[in-house]
Structure formats: C-alpha cells, structure tokens
Design a protein around this motif. Structure first.
Motif, PDB file in Angstrom:
ATOM      1  N   ASP A 234       0.830  -1.209   0.000  1.00  0.00           N
ATOM      2  CA  ASP A 234       0.000   0.000   0.000  1.00  0.00           C
ATOM      3  C   ASP A 234       0.866   1.260   0.000  1.00  0.00           C
ATOM      4  OD1 ASP A 234      -2.307  -1.393  -0.074  1.00  0.00           O
ATOM      5  OD2 ASP A 234      -2.846  -1.122   2.035  1.00  0.00           O
ATOM      6  N   TRP A 235       1.819   1.284   0.933  1.00  0.00           N
ATOM      7  CA  TRP A 235       2.663   2.485   1.058  1.00  0.00           C
ATOM      8  C   TRP A 235       3.473   2.726  -0.219  1.00  0.00           C
ATOM      9  CZ3 TRP A 235       8.113   2.401   1.010  1.00  0.00           C
ATOM     10  CH2 TRP A 235       8.711   3.646   1.243  1.00  0.00           C
ATOM     11  N   SER A 236       4.039   1.626  -0.763  1.00  0.00           N
ATOM     12  CA  SER A 236       4.955   1.783  -1.898  1.00  0.00           C
ATOM     13  C   SER A 236       4.244   2.250  -3.172  1.00  0.00           C
ATOM     14  CB  SER A 236       5.696   0.465  -2.173  1.00  0.00           C
ATOM     15  OG  SER A 236       4.761  -0.504  -2.601  1.00  0.00           O
ATOM     16  N   THR A 237       2.908   2.128  -3.203  1.00  0.00           N
ATOM     17  CA  THR A 237       2.181   2.554  -4.412  1.00  0.00           C
ATOM     18  C   THR A 237       1.576   3.958  -4.255  1.00  0.00           C
ATOM     19  OG1 THR A 237       0.225   1.429  -3.564  1.00  0.00           O
ATOM     20  CG2 THR A 237       1.580   0.205  -5.152  1.00  0.00           C
ATOM     21  N   THR A 238       1.861   4.612  -3.156  1.00  0.00           N
ATOM     22  CA  THR A 238       1.281   5.950  -2.951  1.00  0.00           C
ATOM     23  C   THR A 238       2.304   7.048  -3.257  1.00  0.00           C
ATOM     24  OG1 THR A 238       2.018   6.047  -0.661  1.00  0.00           O
ATOM     25  CG2 THR A 238      -0.181   5.128  -1.071  1.00  0.00           C
ATOM     26  N   ALA A 239       1.782   8.279  -3.296  1.00  0.00           N
ATOM     27  CA  ALA A 239       2.657   9.431  -3.526  1.00  0.00           C
ATOM     28  C   ALA A 239       3.599   9.643  -2.343  1.00  0.00           C
ATOM     29  CB  ALA A 239       1.814  10.679  -3.749  1.00  0.00           C
ATOM     30  N   HIS A 240       3.239   9.115  -1.171  1.00  0.00           N
ATOM     31  CA  HIS A 240       4.144   9.241  -0.024  1.00  0.00           C
ATOM     32  C   HIS A 240       5.486   8.589  -0.343  1.00  0.00           C
ATOM     33  CE1 HIS A 240       1.014  10.103   3.382  1.00  0.00           C
ATOM     34  NE2 HIS A 240       1.392  11.189   2.739  1.00  0.00           N
ATOM     35  N   ALA A 241       5.447   7.332  -0.829  1.00  0.00           N
ATOM     36  CA  ALA A 241       6.694   6.640  -1.176  1.00  0.00           C
ATOM     37  C   ALA A 241       7.379   7.339  -2.351  1.00  0.00           C
ATOM     38  CB  ALA A 241       6.395   5.191  -1.522  1.00  0.00           C
ATOM     39  N   ALA A 242       6.569   7.800  -3.286  1.00  0.00           N
ATOM     40  CA  ALA A 242       7.139   8.432  -4.483  1.00  0.00           C
ATOM     41  C   ALA A 242       7.802   9.768  -4.185  1.00  0.00           C
ATOM     42  CB  ALA A 242       6.045   8.615  -5.528  1.00  0.00           C
ATOM     43  N   SER A 243       7.434  10.376  -3.059  1.00  0.00           N
ATOM     44  CA  SER A 243       8.012  11.699  -2.786  1.00  0.00           C
ATOM     45  C   SER A 243       8.849  11.733  -1.505  1.00  0.00           C
ATOM     46  CB  SER A 243       6.902  12.751  -2.739  1.00  0.00           C
ATOM     47  OG  SER A 243       5.903  12.352  -1.851  1.00  0.00           O
ATOM     48  N   GLY A 244       9.248  10.564  -1.026  1.00  0.00           N
ATOM     49  CA  GLY A 244      10.228  10.539   0.069  1.00  0.00           C
ATOM     50  C   GLY A 244       9.666  10.529   1.477  1.00  0.00           C
ATOM     51  N   VAL A 245       8.365  10.281   1.619  1.00  0.00           N
ATOM     52  CA  VAL A 245       7.776  10.275   2.969  1.00  0.00           C
ATOM     53  C   VAL A 245       7.870   8.859   3.537  1.00  0.00           C
ATOM     54  CG1 VAL A 245       5.726  10.787   4.346  1.00  0.00           C
ATOM     55  CG2 VAL A 245       6.215  12.124   2.291  1.00  0.00           C
ATOM     56  N   ASN A 246       8.845   8.661   4.419  1.00  0.00           N
ATOM     57  CA  ASN A 246       9.118   7.338   4.983  1.00  0.00           C
ATOM     58  C   ASN A 246       8.205   7.052   6.188  1.00  0.00           C
ATOM     59  OD1 ASN A 246      10.497   4.881   5.331  1.00  0.00           O
ATOM     60  ND2 ASN A 246      12.420   5.845   4.695  1.00  0.00           N
ATOM     61  N   CYS A 247       8.270   5.821   6.709  1.00  0.00           N
ATOM     62  CA  CYS A 247       7.406   5.418   7.832  1.00  0.00           C
ATOM     63  C   CYS A 247       7.542   6.381   9.020  1.00  0.00           C
ATOM     64  CB  CYS A 247       7.771   4.009   8.309  1.00  0.00           C
ATOM     65  SG  CYS A 247       7.807   2.797   6.975  1.00  0.00           S
ATOM     66  N   SER A 248       8.790   6.761   9.303  1.00  0.00           N
ATOM     67  CA  SER A 248       9.038   7.586  10.487  1.00  0.00           C
ATOM     68  C   SER A 248       8.358   8.952  10.401  1.00  0.00           C
ATOM     69  CB  SER A 248      10.550   7.779  10.668  1.00  0.00           C
ATOM     70  OG  SER A 248      11.069   8.454   9.530  1.00  0.00           O
ATOM     71  N   ALA A 249       8.090   9.411   9.186  1.00  0.00           N
ATOM     72  CA  ALA A 249       7.483  10.737   9.039  1.00  0.00           C
ATOM     73  C   ALA A 249       6.154  10.814   9.773  1.00  0.00           C
ATOM     74  CB  ALA A 249       7.282  11.053   7.556  1.00  0.00           C
ATOM     75  N   CYS A 250       5.394   9.720   9.758  1.00  0.00           N
ATOM     76  CA  CYS A 250       4.089   9.718  10.437  1.00  0.00           C
ATOM     77  C   CYS A 250       4.148   9.010  11.787  1.00  0.00           C
ATOM     78  CB  CYS A 250       3.034   9.031   9.579  1.00  0.00           C
ATOM     79  SG  CYS A 250       2.836   9.769   7.951  1.00  0.00           S
ATOM     80  N   HIS A 251       4.997   7.960  11.888  1.00  0.00           N
ATOM     81  CA  HIS A 251       4.963   7.124  13.093  1.00  0.00           C
ATOM     82  C   HIS A 251       5.862   7.624  14.222  1.00  0.00           C
ATOM     83  CE1 HIS A 251       2.382   3.766  11.881  1.00  0.00           C
ATOM     84  NE2 HIS A 251       2.837   3.978  10.655  1.00  0.00           N
ATOM     85  N   ILE A 252       6.807   8.502  13.916  1.00  0.00           N
ATOM     86  CA  ILE A 252       7.659   9.018  14.990  1.00  0.00           C
ATOM     87  C   ILE A 252       7.116  10.378  15.416  1.00  0.00           C
ATOM     88  CG2 ILE A 252       9.944   9.979  15.525  1.00  0.00           C
ATOM     89  CD1 ILE A 252      10.343   7.100  15.339  1.00  0.00           C
ATOM     90  N   SER A 253       6.932  10.533  16.699  1.00  0.00           N
ATOM     91  CA  SER A 253       6.519  11.856  17.189  1.00  0.00           C
ATOM     92  C   SER A 253       7.393  12.241  18.372  1.00  0.00           C
ATOM     93  CB  SER A 253       5.045  11.835  17.576  1.00  0.00           C
ATOM     94  OG  SER A 253       4.811  10.794  18.489  1.00  0.00           O
ATOM     95  N   ILE A 254       7.470  13.532  18.610  1.00  0.00           N
ATOM     96  CA  ILE A 254       8.304  14.029  19.715  1.00  0.00           C
ATOM     97  C   ILE A 254       7.378  14.266  20.911  1.00  0.00           C
ATOM     98  CG2 ILE A 254       9.949  15.832  20.429  1.00  0.00           C
ATOM     99  CD1 ILE A 254      10.936  14.437  17.932  1.00  0.00           C
ATOM    100  N   THR A 255       7.685  13.632  22.041  1.00  0.00           N
ATOM    101  CA  THR A 255       6.813  13.824  23.206  1.00  0.00           C
ATOM    102  C   THR A 255       6.972  15.245  23.739  1.00  0.00           C
ATOM    103  OG1 THR A 255       8.517  13.006  24.675  1.00  0.00           O
ATOM    104  CG2 THR A 255       6.913  11.399  23.914  1.00  0.00           C
ATOM    105  N   GLU A 256       5.868  15.796  24.185  1.00  0.00           N
ATOM    106  CA  GLU A 256       5.876  17.189  24.623  1.00  0.00           C
ATOM    107  C   GLU A 256       6.748  17.398  25.862  1.00  0.00           C
ATOM    108  OE1 GLU A 256       2.271  19.635  25.462  1.00  0.00           O
ATOM    109  OE2 GLU A 256       1.768  18.916  23.443  1.00  0.00           O
ATOM    110  N   LYS A 257       6.614  16.445  26.820  1.00  0.00           N
ATOM    111  CA  LYS A 257       7.306  16.613  28.102  1.00  0.00           C
ATOM    112  C   LYS A 257       8.809  16.405  27.977  1.00  0.00           C
ATOM    113  CE  LYS A 257       3.825  15.682  31.609  1.00  0.00           C
ATOM    114  NZ  LYS A 257       3.270  14.668  32.506  1.00  0.00           N
ATOM    115  N   THR A 258       9.177  15.253  27.384  1.00  0.00           N
ATOM    116  CA  THR A 258      10.596  14.886  27.391  1.00  0.00           C
ATOM    117  C   THR A 258      11.330  15.253  26.112  1.00  0.00           C
ATOM    118  OG1 THR A 258       9.980  12.713  26.602  1.00  0.00           O
ATOM    119  CG2 THR A 258      10.178  12.959  28.977  1.00  0.00           C
ATOM    120  N   GLN A 259      10.580  15.666  25.110  1.00  0.00           N
ATOM    121  CA  GLN A 259      11.161  16.018  23.816  1.00  0.00           C
ATOM    122  C   GLN A 259      11.947  14.849  23.215  1.00  0.00           C
ATOM    123  OE1 GLN A 259      10.886  19.166  21.982  1.00  0.00           O
ATOM    124  NE2 GLN A 259       9.150  19.121  23.376  1.00  0.00           N
TER     125      GLN A 259
END
Lengths: 469, 202
Positions: A234-259
C-alpha cells in the motif's frame, strides 16, 4: 423544640442546596456529560454537534455580544473574507449607518444567526426578519426597474441573492454568462498541484524527507515493528513513497514533556497536519471535524441529522475515515469514502447519475483522455479551489470544509458547477429540490428569473444609450 | 470629637494639596503638549487620502489603461484580472481603517466617498450634513464644508471635500457606467465628495 426544628430545617436546606449546586457544577464541568439541561433551546443544524461544548461560543462568563461575535469569527471569519463578503462588518461601522443599525445591527452575526431559537430558525440557520433587505434597499425598484413590485421576502428565496457570497449572482456576472450553453465543451475540473508546489511550502520537512522516490529497501520502520506485505505494498504505491515520505514521518513523534522521539503505532491527525495543515484545519471547520476543533470526541454518523447507513453509525470521523492509513486512495475517498456513511436520497441516487458515469469513465480510462472529467461527490462538496494559504500566496487545495460550499447551495456554483456547466443551467438546477434529490437526473423544472432580469436591465441601458446618442 | 475634626481637616488639606498639584501638572502639560483641532486633523487626513488616490489614478490606472493600454481597470477586478478602480481602492482603505481602528481606541475617525450622482445608490448622501455638504462643495468650487452632527448618540465634526475628475478615466468610466445617473461629466467637474467624521463627544 421550635428552635431544634428550625435548625434541622436550615441544615437540611443547606445540605440540599450544596448538593444541587454540586450536581449542576458536575454536569457543567464534566467532559462527556451532556449539557442539554442548561440550554435555553435546541441548537441549529449547523451547530447541533457542539451541544456538549458550550464554551466553544460562550468563551467567557463575562462580557456581552462581543464574546459571541469573536466566537463566530474564530470559526467562520475566513469564510466571510475569502469570497469577498458583500456586506462586511466594516461597511456598517461608518457612523452614517447609525440609524440603520438601530433597526438591524448588521455588525453582529447573531442579528441574523441567533442560536437556541428553533422556533424562528429557517433554512441555512437563518433567524433574521425575512424582509431584512428592506432597511437599506427600499428604493431598489428605482435603481432596478426590473424589480418593480417584488416583495422583500423573496430576495434570497428566489435564488437571486445571498447576503454574504454573491460571487456567482451579481448582475455583471449574470450578464457575462447569460448565454452560456448547458454544458461546456471539453469540460474539466481543476487538477491536483500539491506535488508541483512543494517548493513553495516553506514548512514542508524537506530537510528530513527530501522529495525523492523511496524503494521498499529504504523503509525506516524499526525491525521489531510488525508490518506485513499488504502495508508495504500500500505504502509503496502511494505518492508518499514516491516523494520521500518514509514510515518515520508519520509514526515518529516528539513527546511534549521529554522532547524524545518515540514510535507511535497509531498516529493521529497531528501526523497529517505536519504537511497537510490546511486540509486538516479546513476539515476541523466543517461538520465532519467540528467536534475535534471543539475538543470533543470525533463525530460519528450516529450524530448526524442526515440519513446515514446504520452499519456506519459508530465510525469515527478523522483523516483515516476516508483516506486509508497506508493506502490513502483519493479516488476511494472522493466517492466510496462518502457513500460508506451517507444514505440520503441524493447520495443513494449518485451511482445512477451522469456525474458517476463520467467518474467511472475517468477511473477506467487507460489514457489521460478523460483526466479530471469525472464528477465525484468531492468534486462538488469538497472542490479543488484556489485557497489563500497565506496573505500573499494562493494554492490549489481540496477544501475539506464541505460546509463552506453549501448552505445556501449557490456557493457551489463557481467552485464546482461552472467548470462544466453554464451559469443559468447551474442556478436553475440548484433551485430544484426534486432534481437535487435524484442527483441531477434530468432537467430543472424550476426557472430562476435572475438572468432574465439582468438581461432586461442591460437592454434598458443599451436603449437609453442609443436614445441619448 | 476633637480628634475627628482634626482627622477631617487633615483629609481636606491633603485632598486640596493633591488637587492643586494635579491642576498645576495638567496646566503645565497642556502648555507643552501640541494639540490639533478637529478641522486641522480632517484637513490633514484629506490631504493624505486625496494625494494617495491622485497618485494611484494618474500614475497607475490612467497610465496603464489610457496611455500604455496594457491592462484594464474594472469594478470586478478579480474576475476580469484587472486593476482596482481608484474609487474602490479608496473604499477598501476606508473599510480597512474602520476594521483596524476597532483595535485602537485612541484612533477614532471614519471616511467615505459619496456622490449626488452615485453609481451604487448606497453611496448617496444619507444624513442632512452629507446632503448639504455635497451640494455646497459642488456649487462652491474650491471650498470645503464643515459642520457638526449627532449620529447614534455621538456628536461628530464632519468635513466634506469636493472630489473632482482628475484624469480622463474618471470621466469615461462614470459617463459610460450603466448605473450612472449622470453621463455628461467633464474633466475638472466635481463628481462627489469625501466625507470625514471625527467624534467630538459621546
């Protein structure tokens, strides 16, 4: 004995008073507990979802009309400015209008859109006197002889005028388009342009995710995370894969408290917001997302006033409701995303319409001959518009605030209908309730007079000019 | 009782001293703080407005539309991909001032462009002062009109200045417009007036 009785009475009274006060305070302050008990009357269809978020409008217990005015503007301000409001507040601030303002205070939204008054609320959430136009336009028949004898109750209902957004209804526009054909030759809808304008989007995280295609080997999800072939496909056939948006772009977040950067299995709309903030913001201003904007839980179809499919009752509305997490197929979102929930006559009739036939033609076409010719639900209800992303820049954007393009439906004439149809055809079609119900299967049985009136005024002017010469 | 009298005397003495002190301070300040009359302020505002619009009309609209013929000016400038008309630019400015002034309580004035022969009938004079003022400046070329009037419980100093046709585009646009009630304007004619209002009480 009397004294003892008195004391008992007062103690009981005090306990009862405190208990009642605590009960109401609990109702008022608790999240998820309905506040209907405090409402002086039901909310209008536009705001009924906010029944448990009184503070969306009543932002302060102190203050007068200005508090409510600010609340209206905080959600609807953009929609008042962008389409060139015909009656902006600033126009009425001039002291020369003081006598008119005494009759109808046009500087305050609540003068025409008061809430909690279901007994006087008309279509489109209007509560103003039906003849409101009279106060400023009493002499319209002298200015426009074609309007002689018309009632001030019909200005809006006849399909001719809209107090705020008249972009498709003003006289010179009617004249310019009065001889438009029903259907335009080579009609197409606006094309996507997000990828083409990435360079202009300053906040785009291009340093971290350079705009270049990624292969499956470059997936950056941690090894211990379980993802299957289907997700990868699914991911590899979308514009996300075609334009460099890797898994971490959505799945990694910075916690507010600990950064600290942490992996999140189920990212929420904040992830989408990083690159698609305008879409997310507009979504939250429409009926689909307004509960999220108010800090409430996401809307479910069970809360809708329109008929919905019962098996969809408890689906929550977020970006992922229409756009799959890894396969965010915009074609699915544009039709089936809507029809998975909506079950009113208009929606149910869509797949028998000519619009749908065009949509299927585009979707099944092997070449780009029919590109942007299909008409989906989104083509009309979430059109691709020229949106001011800043004070200085405009971008083609799918307007995810579907409410901005409806009520009154003349608002969709320019953003949707006119790409393919003539003005008169569009005005008449949108005025025919039966035609709307069967999803425009046939011709309008309603004839709106506005173009004929504009033609008459033009002919009168040309005659006067000829006589003068 | 004696104590109470002493206390009262002390309070009266202190209050008197403070009052005299404040009076001296205000008088001293009044002597050094520059002041401006409503008339002078209105004249100054008009000079800026009139000059800005004349520059826009002559150096932008008239040059590009009439002389160099590279672009149109249109009332529907967005739809026609054209220049904003000078009168619209003036009105947009007035609307922006009204909006921005709401956040500045110390800045309080309003202005509008009106005419005895308006294309948009909402720009015809409404108050008695406007009607009299527009008539006066049309009949007395070179003179301004000043008056006070009460609107919505506030008293205003109202100034009316003649608005004359400074460029050929002013004349051609007004004479040719389908909604104009007058089609024989000439260069230099008074076509309307700028009305400036400054609240002086209320």
């Amino acid at each position: 004995m009397n004294k003892k009785n008195n004391l008992q009475f007062w103690v009981s009274w005090l306990i009862a008073s405190v208990a009642i006060a605590l009960f109401f305070t609990y109702l008022l302050m608790s999240e998820g507990v309905t506040k209907t008990l405090f409402m002086p009357g039901d909310l209008s269809p536009g705001h009924h979802q906010l029944v448990d978020a009184c503070d969306t409008c009543h932002t302060s217990a102190f203050g007068g009309d200005e508090i409510l005015q600010d609340a209206c503007i905080s959600c609807h301000g953009d929609d008042r400015v962008k389409p060139n409001d015909s009656h902006p507040r600033s126009k009425f601030k001039d002291p020369r209008n003081a006598d008119t303002l005494e009759k109808i205070n046009a500087t305050h939204c609540v003068s025409c859109h008061v809430e909690h008054k279901p007994e006087i609320t008309l279509k489109d959430g209007l509560t103003q006197p039906r003849d409101v136009c009279f106060h400023c336009h009493a002499e319209i028949a002298q200015e426009r002889p074609s309007h002689e004898g018309m009632s001030f109750m019909t200005c809006k209902d006849s399909g001719c005028h809209n107090f705020h957004n008249n972009r498709a209804l003003y006289t010179d526009f009617l004249v310019k388009h009065m001889d438009d054909p029903f259907h335009k030759n080579n009609a197409t809808l606006p094309a996507k342009e997000f990828f083409d304008v990435l360079d202009e989007i300053l906040e785009y995280p291009r340093d971290k995710y350079p705009v270049q295609a990624l292969s499956i080997e470059e997936i950056d999800a941690p090894k211990d995370k379980h993802y299957d072939e289907a997700i990868i496909h699914d991911w590899s056939t979308t514009a996300h894969a075609a334009s460099g948006v890797n898994c971490s772009a959505c799945h990694i977040s910075i916690t507010e408290k600990t950064q600290v950067a942490v992996w999140n299995d189920s990212p929420n709309m904040d992830s989408c917001n990083q690159c698609h903030n305008h879409e997310v913001n507009r979504f939250k201003l429409g009926k689909h997302g307004m509960r999220l904007q108010a800090g409430l839980s996401a809307m479910t179809p069970a809360q809708a006033l329109l008929p919905m499919h019962s098996d969809a009752s408890h689906k929550e509305l977020t970006c992922n409701s229409c756009h799959g997490a890894h396969n965010y197929d915009v074609s699915y979102a544009a039709v089936d995303g809507c029809l998975q929930c909506h079950a009113d006559d208009h929606s149910l009739a869509y797949k028998d319409s000519k619009h749908y036939a065009l949509w299927i033609q585009e979707q099944t076409s092997n070449d780009n001959k029919h590109e942007n010719q299909g008409v989906s639900c989104a083509s009309c209800h979430m059109p691709r518009i020229d949106y001011d992303v800043s004070e200085w820049t405009t971008r083609k954007l799918v307007d995810h605030n579907q409410s901005a393009n409806l009520s009154p439906n003349s608002k969709m004439i320019r953003s949707s209908c006119l790409h393919c149809h003539g003005l008169g055809f569009a005005i008449d079609s949108l005025a025919d309730e039966d035609l709307i119900k069967n999803n425009f299967n046939g011709l309008s049985k309603v004839k709106v007079e506005s173009i004929d009136l504009a033609r008459k005024d033009l002919e009168r002017y040309l005659q006067e000019k000829q006589d003068a010469e | 009782m004696k104590e109470e009298k002493k206390m009262n005397l002390a309070i009266v003495t202190i209050a008197t001293c403070l009052s005299i002190g404040a009076g001296i301070a205000i008088a001293k300040d009044a002597g050094t703080t520059p002041s401006i009359t409503p008339k002078a302020m209105a004249d100054a505002l008009h000079l800026v407005m009139d000059s800005d619009r004349a520059v826009y009309t002559k150096r932008i609209v008239n040059r590009l539309v009439k002389k160099e013929k590279v672009i149109k000016a249109s009332e529907h400038f967005e739809d026609d991909k054209a220049l904003v008309l000078p009168a619209q630019m003036f009105r947009f400015g007035a609307e922006m001032v009204a909006k921005r002034a709401e956040e500045k309580p110390d800045v309080n004035f309003s202005y509008s462009l009106q005419s005895l022969w308006p294309i948009n009938k909402q720009n015809a004079p409404k108050t008695d002062v406007e009607k009299e003022g527009l008539k006066f400046v049309a009949e007395n070329k070179g003179q301004n009109y000043y008056a006070t009037e009460e609107l919505g419980g506030t008293e205003y100093f109202t100034a009316v200045y003649a608005d004359t046709a400074v460029a050929p585009v002013c004349v051609s646009c007004h004479n040719d417009h389908k909604d104009t009630p007058k089609r024989d304007f000439k260069m230099g004619d008074v076509m309307g007036g700028v009305v400036i209002r400054i609240p002086i009480s209320g």
